[in-house]
Design a protein around this motif. Sequence first.
Motif, PDB file in Angstrom:
ATOM      1  N   VAL A 107       0.593  -0.897  -0.170  1.00 19.21           N
ATOM      2  CA  VAL A 107       0.083   0.141   0.250  1.00 19.21           C
ATOM      3  C   VAL A 107       1.035   1.599   0.107  1.00 19.21           C
ATOM      4  CG1 VAL A 107      -0.109  -0.203   2.803  1.00 19.21           C
ATOM      5  CG2 VAL A 107      -1.735   1.478   0.941  1.00 19.21           C
ATOM      6  N   CYS A 108       0.585   2.259  -1.150  1.00 20.92           N
ATOM      7  CA  CYS A 108       1.709   3.452  -1.254  1.00 20.92           C
ATOM      8  C   CYS A 108       0.828   4.846   0.137  1.00 20.92           C
ATOM      9  CB  CYS A 108       1.266   3.962  -2.050  1.00 20.92           C
ATOM     10  SG  CYS A 108      -0.422   4.816  -3.253  1.00 20.92           S
ATOM     11  N   GLY A 109       1.484   5.479   0.483  1.00 20.56           N
ATOM     12  CA  GLY A 109       1.797   6.733   0.756  1.00 20.56           C
ATOM     13  C   GLY A 109       0.666   7.050   0.777  1.00 20.56           C
ATOM     14  N   ASP A 110       0.137   7.900  -0.619  1.00 23.23           N
ATOM     15  CA  ASP A 110      -1.715   8.302  -0.272  1.00 23.23           C
ATOM     16  C   ASP A 110      -2.809   7.729  -0.405  1.00 23.23           C
ATOM     17  OD1 ASP A 110       0.687  10.714  -1.964  1.00 23.23           O
ATOM     18  OD2 ASP A 110       0.142   9.750  -3.583  1.00 23.23           O
ATOM     19  N   CYS A 111      -2.456   6.809  -0.444  1.00 17.82           N
ATOM     20  CA  CYS A 111      -3.138   5.194   0.362  1.00 17.82           C
ATOM     21  C   CYS A 111      -3.473   5.680   1.740  1.00 17.82           C
ATOM     22  CB  CYS A 111      -3.565   3.970   0.108  1.00 17.82           C
ATOM     23  SG  CYS A 111      -3.887   3.906  -2.260  1.00 17.82           S
ATOM     24  N   LEU A 112      -2.554   5.526   2.341  1.00 16.56           N
ATOM     25  CA  LEU A 112      -2.512   5.108   3.859  1.00 16.56           C
ATOM     26  C   LEU A 112      -2.801   6.783   4.708  1.00 16.56           C
ATOM     27  CD1 LEU A 112       0.332   4.038   4.607  1.00 16.56           C
ATOM     28  CD2 LEU A 112      -1.365   2.858   5.197  1.00 16.56           C
ATOM     29  N   ASN A 132      -0.792   2.884  -8.166  1.00 18.18           N
ATOM     30  CA  ASN A 132       0.354   3.066  -7.991  1.00 18.18           C
ATOM     31  C   ASN A 132       0.389   1.321  -6.490  1.00 18.18           C
ATOM     32  OD1 ASN A 132       1.070   5.232  -9.503  1.00 18.18           O
ATOM     33  ND2 ASN A 132       1.434   6.432  -7.764  1.00 18.18           N
ATOM     34  N   CYS A 133      -0.752   0.753  -6.072  1.00 13.07           N
ATOM     35  CA  CYS A 133      -0.599   0.235  -4.896  1.00 13.07           C
ATOM     36  C   CYS A 133      -1.625  -1.013  -5.190  1.00 13.07           C
ATOM     37  CB  CYS A 133      -0.316   0.343  -4.138  1.00 13.07           C
ATOM     38  SG  CYS A 133      -1.640   1.165  -2.905  1.00 13.07           S
ATOM     39  N   GLY A 134      -1.743  -2.347  -4.311  1.00 16.41           N
ATOM     40  CA  GLY A 134      -2.421  -2.532  -4.420  1.00 16.41           C
ATOM     41  C   GLY A 134      -2.032  -4.103  -4.908  1.00 16.41           C
ATOM     42  N   ASN A 170      -7.372  11.265 -12.629  1.00 20.09           N
ATOM     43  CA  ASN A 170      -6.522  10.430 -10.956  1.00 20.09           C
ATOM     44  C   ASN A 170      -6.183   9.570 -10.655  1.00 20.09           C
ATOM     45  OD1 ASN A 170      -8.369   8.976  -8.807  1.00 20.09           O
ATOM     46  ND2 ASN A 170      -9.828  10.540  -8.707  1.00 20.09           N
ATOM     47  N   ARG A 171      -5.894   9.193  -9.531  1.00 18.33           N
ATOM     48  CA  ARG A 171      -4.591   8.595  -9.020  1.00 18.33           C
ATOM     49  C   ARG A 171      -5.093   7.173  -9.378  1.00 18.33           C
ATOM     50  NH1 ARG A 171      -4.992   9.338  -3.546  1.00 18.33           N
ATOM     51  NH2 ARG A 171      -4.233   7.339  -3.354  1.00 18.33           N
ATOM     52  N   ARG A 172      -6.221   7.223  -9.677  1.00 21.76           N
ATOM     53  CA  ARG A 172      -7.253   5.728  -9.487  1.00 21.76           C
ATOM     54  C   ARG A 172      -7.018   5.839 -11.523  1.00 21.76           C
ATOM     55  NH1 ARG A 172      -8.577   7.333  -4.487  1.00 21.76           N
ATOM     56  NH2 ARG A 172      -7.450   5.740  -2.932  1.00 21.76           N
TER      57      ARG A 172
HETATM   58 ZN   LIG Z   1      -2.149   3.595  -3.525  1.00 26.85          ZN
END
Ligand SMILES: [Zn+2]
Length: 768
Positions: A107-112, A132-134, A170-172
């Motif tokens: 998991v990335c910093g933005d999601c955290l 970026n993560c998952g 969007n990041r997603r």
């Molecule tokens: Zn993320």
Amino acid sequence: MNRRLQISIRGAVQGVGFRPFIFRLASEMNLNGFVYNSTLGVFIEAEGTKEDLDKFVIRIEKEKPSIAFISGMEFSFLDTIGFAEFEIRKSKKEKENTTLILPDIAVCGDCLNEMKDPLNQRYRYPFINCTNCGPRFSIIESLPYDRPNTSMKNFEMCDECFSEYENPLNRRFHAQPIACPNCGPHITLLNNKGNFISTHETALEQTVELIKDRKIIALKGLGGFQLIADAGNNDVVNRLRKRKQRDEKPFALMFPSIDSIKDACFVSDFEERLLCSPEAPIVLLNKKNTSNIADSVSPENPNLGVMLPYTPLHYLLLKDLNFAIIATSGNLSEEPMCIDENDALATLGNIADFFLVHNRPIVRHVDDSIVRIVLNKEMVLRRARGYAPFPINLSETKKSETVLALGGHLKNSIAIKVGQNAFISQHIGDLSTDKSYKAFTQTIIDFQKLYEFKPEKIICDLHPDYLSTKYAESLNKNLTMVQHHYAHVASCRAENQVSGRALGVSWDGAGYGFDGTIWGGEFFISNDNSFEHIGQLRQFSLPGGEKAIKEGRRSALGLLFEIFGNEIFEKEDLCIQSNFSKGELNILKEMLNKKINTPKTSSAGRLFDAVSSLLNVSQQANYEGQSAMKLEFAVDPKENSHYQFDIHEGEKLIVDWEEIINSILQDIMKGIGIAKAAAKFHNTMAKIILSVAELVGEEKVIFSGGCFQNAYLTEKSVNLLSENGYKVYLHQRVPPNDGGLSLGQIAAAYVKHDKRKMNFRKRELQEI
Ligand SMILES: [Zn+2]
Ligand SMILES: [Zn+2]
């Protein structure tokens, strides 16, 4: 001495000023080499001193453009080529249309940050992820990687998620596992009968209380179930050991933060980078005496295997607990991890008190990877989550055939070759259990489907009884068998891109030799197109065969019988009498004399076990390699002397340990102490490698096989050889143990076995 660092980076690093950033950084640090983009990611090569290259790696991560995101970074230290400058090269399109399946990403910093924000719609949502993560490899059912081809297919996106998914800014944008509390998966707490207790936030809170209350929880994680429990409490750890029938093998730990790891263990910059990397593996660290981790977590072992939370669910649990937990595979010993609830309840129902599960199916098991730093370089010991199935680039492949390599028997992995790339599967395990064998056949089918791959050539081990060999034979295809220890050498050779002649040192517990005996202390000359087996340790009998793997006392008995014959059964001073009952000795004597179930071996691993037994460090191992590990841990590093030994030069070099064993027996009589004797023995093994290298006269020396997981042996040998002008190659991305065999089988498949008889003395004279 300069090195060449080869780095492959994947993630959102293309088109964000990443190449100019690398160019500037390399120029500032006076490193020569190049950077380019390819369909597989960004590739960098840079030459400089080891220290500068280490700094380069750390600075890439720390100083990269803020918009760039690294979701995976693997690197290897190789021989220099001699670049004159640093350049940005043209983008490269891979020749073959290589399908890239990404490993799962922590998991990335933005999601955290979003998860911590009470105003965010994904506040405390255990399945938050982004581009970026998952999860990736553990949820992909087929390609192309689109949501309908993942285990997220049954979750229909809500309007908010869909608008993020569709928005290129969007990041997603096109994050296939996108989810939120309204539309995505959720957690449920069950008792160990499978009965519902609670769900969502309540389930999380109750789980935290249960762990504090010293209960054992089976947690459905990313690539399978884990068993988690308070790591600071000996009672619960011992209860878990008893229920899992795992006596002494260390448990992996998960800590709430890097600072909490630093409280319990010594952590170098390199180790910190690794712990915090998107791969987030288990890292083997030296524990501090002041650590408040229960002794029973890794009894009589100076190391701890630790990791940081890598999924949002792990983060939430560890944040609320604020202490370290055991996070060990949810399986019975040596089986693959359970991946679905029903299987987990059936398998782990007697081990776990409660089950914290979720409704996002896991498509395939992916264990936690294990990495340790040896001589300031990474050495992957188990390649799975975060790494698999990212390919290893093969420097030269003469044939375009597609190849399927089936690996060994213990720590099995399989590999396929498509074009220039070898895709190594995740760690599968010990094929002797039904479940592991099923996972093995399933992984073969899985890889063929994912990569739309029909193998033109099958490769397996030479051992007729390995289940992987039997499976290979049943396929009725173009089959090549590769000798176990040569496959190890070829594996290390391939990942280090070694060319030309090299001495290969292949030391492990057991593998099937060309002569049908059990090998394990082998020396090879390896070349680009051919190899020869040039020597081995002197053989001895293993009374009881397989049983000797777990009982070092049997290896010791076999060694002593080889030296003294039946005298050992009369001698009082050989500690044999105290290690066996009278009845056992009578049977073993008969077996040895009549050669019943007493196979011959040249195994270095068994020699370590035997010495461990002679010094009474360990008579019986609870898990593979434990006796040798205890011997390693006993070493007094200040002791620099070694024992004498002979090398007989005949058709092959035979390294004779007789004088070593005699000297150890004398040292025991003198009472020099275990620590000094263990050190002298390790130093002797390093000296043996140097002596063979001197007889053979090749500058390049390759180390492979499970014995080189022994950090003291490896560091001692590498230093000794380097001081004497040799260049040593160690495993980096691929395990030195049998997990690396599948890659080696691919690399060895086109190499000819040269059976010429050697005359070493002559060669040495010619070369002088
Ligand atoms: Zn993320
Ligand atoms: Zn949603």
